[in-house]
Design a protein around this motif. Structure first.
Motif, short mmCIF file in Angstrom:
data_model
loop_
_atom_site.label_atom_id
_atom_site.label_comp_id
_atom_site.label_asym_id
_atom_site.label_seq_id
_atom_site.Cartn_x
_atom_site.Cartn_y
_atom_site.Cartn_z
N ALA A 51 -10.56 100.34 144.43
CA ALA A 51 -9.60 100.62 145.50
C ALA A 51 -9.15 99.32 146.18
N VAL A 52 -10.09 98.40 146.41
CA VAL A 52 -9.73 97.12 147.03
C VAL A 52 -8.78 96.34 146.14
N ALA A 53 -9.07 96.30 144.84
CA ALA A 53 -8.20 95.55 143.93
C ALA A 53 -6.80 96.17 143.88
N THR A 54 -6.73 97.49 143.79
CA THR A 54 -5.43 98.16 143.72
C THR A 54 -4.64 97.97 145.01
N ALA A 55 -5.33 98.18 146.15
CA ALA A 55 -4.64 98.02 147.43
C ALA A 55 -4.20 96.57 147.64
N SER A 56 -5.01 95.62 147.21
CA SER A 56 -4.64 94.21 147.35
C SER A 56 -3.38 93.88 146.55
N LEU A 57 -3.32 94.38 145.31
CA LEU A 57 -2.13 94.12 144.50
C LEU A 57 -0.88 94.74 145.13
N VAL A 58 -1.01 95.96 145.63
CA VAL A 58 0.14 96.62 146.26
C VAL A 58 0.58 95.87 147.51
N LEU A 59 -0.39 95.46 148.33
CA LEU A 59 -0.05 94.74 149.56
C LEU A 59 0.58 93.39 149.26
N ILE A 60 0.06 92.70 148.24
CA ILE A 60 0.66 91.41 147.88
C ILE A 60 2.09 91.61 147.41
N VAL A 96 1.48 89.23 162.19
CA VAL A 96 1.55 90.70 162.30
C VAL A 96 1.49 91.35 160.93
N LEU A 97 2.22 90.77 159.97
CA LEU A 97 2.19 91.32 158.62
C LEU A 97 0.78 91.24 158.02
N GLY A 98 0.10 90.13 158.27
CA GLY A 98 -1.27 90.00 157.76
C GLY A 98 -2.21 91.02 158.37
N LEU A 99 -2.07 91.23 159.69
CA LEU A 99 -2.91 92.24 160.35
C LEU A 99 -2.62 93.63 159.80
N ILE A 100 -1.32 93.91 159.60
CA ILE A 100 -0.97 95.21 159.01
C ILE A 100 -1.58 95.36 157.63
N GLY A 101 -1.53 94.29 156.83
CA GLY A 101 -2.13 94.35 155.50
C GLY A 101 -3.63 94.59 155.55
N LEU A 102 -4.33 93.91 156.50
CA LEU A 102 -5.78 94.12 156.62
C LEU A 102 -6.10 95.55 157.04
N VAL A 103 -5.31 96.07 157.97
CA VAL A 103 -5.54 97.45 158.41
C VAL A 103 -5.33 98.42 157.25
N LEU A 104 -4.24 98.23 156.50
CA LEU A 104 -4.00 99.10 155.36
C LEU A 104 -5.10 98.98 154.31
N LEU A 105 -5.61 97.74 154.11
CA LEU A 105 -6.69 97.55 153.16
C LEU A 105 -7.96 98.25 153.63
N ALA A 106 -8.26 98.15 154.93
CA ALA A 106 -9.44 98.84 155.46
C ALA A 106 -9.30 100.35 155.33
N VAL A 107 -8.11 100.86 155.62
CA VAL A 107 -7.89 102.30 155.47
C VAL A 107 -8.07 102.71 154.01
N GLY A 108 -7.56 101.89 153.08
CA GLY A 108 -7.74 102.20 151.67
C GLY A 108 -9.20 102.21 151.25
N ILE A 109 -10.00 101.27 151.80
CA ILE A 109 -11.42 101.23 151.47
C ILE A 109 -12.13 102.47 152.00
N VAL A 110 -11.80 102.86 153.24
CA VAL A 110 -12.43 104.06 153.82
C VAL A 110 -12.09 105.30 153.00
N VAL A 111 -10.82 105.43 152.65
CA VAL A 111 -10.41 106.59 151.85
C VAL A 111 -11.10 106.57 150.49
N ALA A 112 -11.16 105.39 149.86
CA ALA A 112 -11.82 105.29 148.56
C ALA A 112 -13.31 105.61 148.67
N ASP A 113 -13.95 105.16 149.77
CA ASP A 113 -15.37 105.44 149.95
C ASP A 113 -15.62 106.95 150.12
N ARG A 114 -14.75 107.60 150.90
CA ARG A 114 -14.90 109.05 151.06
C ARG A 114 -14.68 109.77 149.73
N LEU A 115 -13.69 109.32 148.98
CA LEU A 115 -13.44 109.93 147.68
C LEU A 115 -14.62 109.70 146.74
#
Length: 425
Positions: free
Chosen positions: A9-18, A146-165
């Motif tokens: 999930a981290v790798a996928t979200a990182s590629l999308v955010l980049i 601001v964009l970096g913070l948004i990216g980190l927040v989205l990455l954290a949300v992706g990790i939480v969702v992936a962990d729950r899944l």
């Protein structure tokens, strides 16, 4: 598995955010530069409009006002070498604009906005507004933050969702594994609560069906063994009646003891067949049980002129086997000695306590030894027997936490070492 899903999930979200943030960051920088350039162009054109009127005093005032309001260095290059406003070099861009063409020139320090003003009596004037690099990038740093913070927040949300899944997938898989281990330990009542995706629910349901099927088959097998053993009571009863009619009381007593032994073994088989789980807390005094069984077989040994060497340690020696099981096991081992060696063959029985608890029983003889290279294997026999005796003794030893060894004795005969685990405290 959970960690791998999180990394995926981290790798996928990182590629999308980049792929999303990098072009956006470039666009923000471009827009900031274009905005600063457009503002400078507006001020330069306002000065150029005043310059077109031809009044030097009005032009000088317009240059001062534009520079003060915009904060930009504004210069008006007059025909010749004269200029108004902020000092600036008369570069190639100015010379090109003096030919009547308004242009924008990129320099290492920033951008030059050059507006040509034609129609003067002495030639073409050039209005120059300079925008520095800092002004071109004004606000870009904060936007990138601001964009970096948004990216980190989205990455954290992706990790939480992936962990729950991952947790929703791992929990039912872990439950299936735990139930499988319980079934392997003999807990046939263990069942899975199907959950998770459809595929995992199917695995859990199939495992439950398998456990139920195993329990049914085992119940049928044990009931069949119990029924078969129960049928043996009839011939045993007939033998007991025959013993009662024997005239030789000594012979009748000896045969009666043999019948009692058979009856005990039949009863033990029935009890064990009807019991689904072995009582792990069962235990007995090995010295007493072995002593009783050796005393029983010593009469037959005396009739066959078999010298017996007996070495029993002082009891009690508690082992993790019930008394009927140990008695049946000793009978099987001694029966092998009498069945596979000729009359008059010496044999020895030695019992000692193990250092870690339990007992070590050694039964050896001076006969021909084992005919089969692996006598402990189930069904392996060099004679006419079924070859199950040593296998039964081995399983009895292993159920108590010990083991069984079989091989040649020091005299060249057969030797069986039965190590029994400790009994309950």
């Amino acid at each position: 598995m959970r960690r791998r899903l999180a990394l995926l999930a981290v790798a996928t979200a990182s590629l999308v955010l980049i792929a999303f943030l990098v072009p956006l960051a470039v666009l923000v920088r471009t827009l900031a530069a274009e905005r600063a350039t457009a503002a400078a162009t507006t001020w330069a054109q306002s000065v150029a409009t005043t310059a077109a009127l031809g009044d030097p005093d009005t032009l000088d005032a317009a240059v001062r006002q534009a520079a003060g309001s915009s904060g930009l260095p504004i210069t008006v290059f007059l025909p010749g070498n004269a200029f108004l406003g902020a000092p600036a070099p008369r570069g190639p861009g100015v010379e090109l604009a003096a030919r009547g063409r308004s242009i924008t020139v990129e320099t290492p320090a920033g951008r030059e906005i050059l507006v040509a003003v034609q129609g003067g009596t002495r030639g073409t004037m050039v209005v120059r507004a300079f925008v520095g690099t800092e002004r071109l990038r004004q606000g870009v740093g904060w936007a990138w933050l601001v964009l970096g913070l948004i990216g980190l927040v989205l990455l954290a949300v992706g990790i939480v969702v992936a962990d729950r899944l991952a947790r929703s997938l791992i929990r039912p898989v872990g439950q299936v594994a735990e139930v499988s281990r319980r079934l392997a330990r003999g807990d046939l009542d263990a069942r899975v609560e199907p959950g998770g995706p459809a595929e995992i629910r199917e695995v859990g349901t199939a495992l439950n069906q398998l456990a139920a099927r195993i329990r049914d088959l085992l119940a049928r097998e044990r009931e069949a063994v119990a029924d078969l053993s129960h049928r043996l009571r009839t011939p045993v009863t007939v033998l007991r009646l025959e013993v009662d009619t024997m005239r030789d009381k000594g012979e009748a007593a000896r045969v009666g003891q043999a019948v009692d032994s058979v009856e005990r073994m039949v009863d033990q088989v029935i009890r064990e067949a009807r019991r689904f789980d072995r009582d792990r807390a069962a235990g007995c005094d090995a010295a007493r049980v072995v002593g009783d069984r050796v005393a029983f077989w010593s009469a037959l040994a005396e009739d066959q002129d078999r010298p017996l060497r007996l070495g029993l340690a002082d009891g009690p020696i508690t082992v993790g086997v019930s008394a009927p099981e140990l008695a049946a096991c000793v009978d099987l081992l001694l029966e092998n000695v009498f069945a596979h060696t000729p009359d008059g063959t010496p044999f020895a029985v030695e019992l000692a306590a193990r250092p870690g608890g339990g007992a070590r029983l050694v039964i050896s003889d001076e006969g021909p030894g084992f005919a089969h290279p692996a006598p402990v294997d189930r069904g392996a026999s060099g004679g006419s027997s079924t070859g199950l005796g040593l296998d039964i003794a081995r399983r009895t030893a292993e159920d108590s936490g010990g083991r069984l060894l079989a091989g040649p004795s020091p005299s060249g005969g057969a030797e069986v070492v039965l190590e029994l685990g400790p009994g309950p405290a």
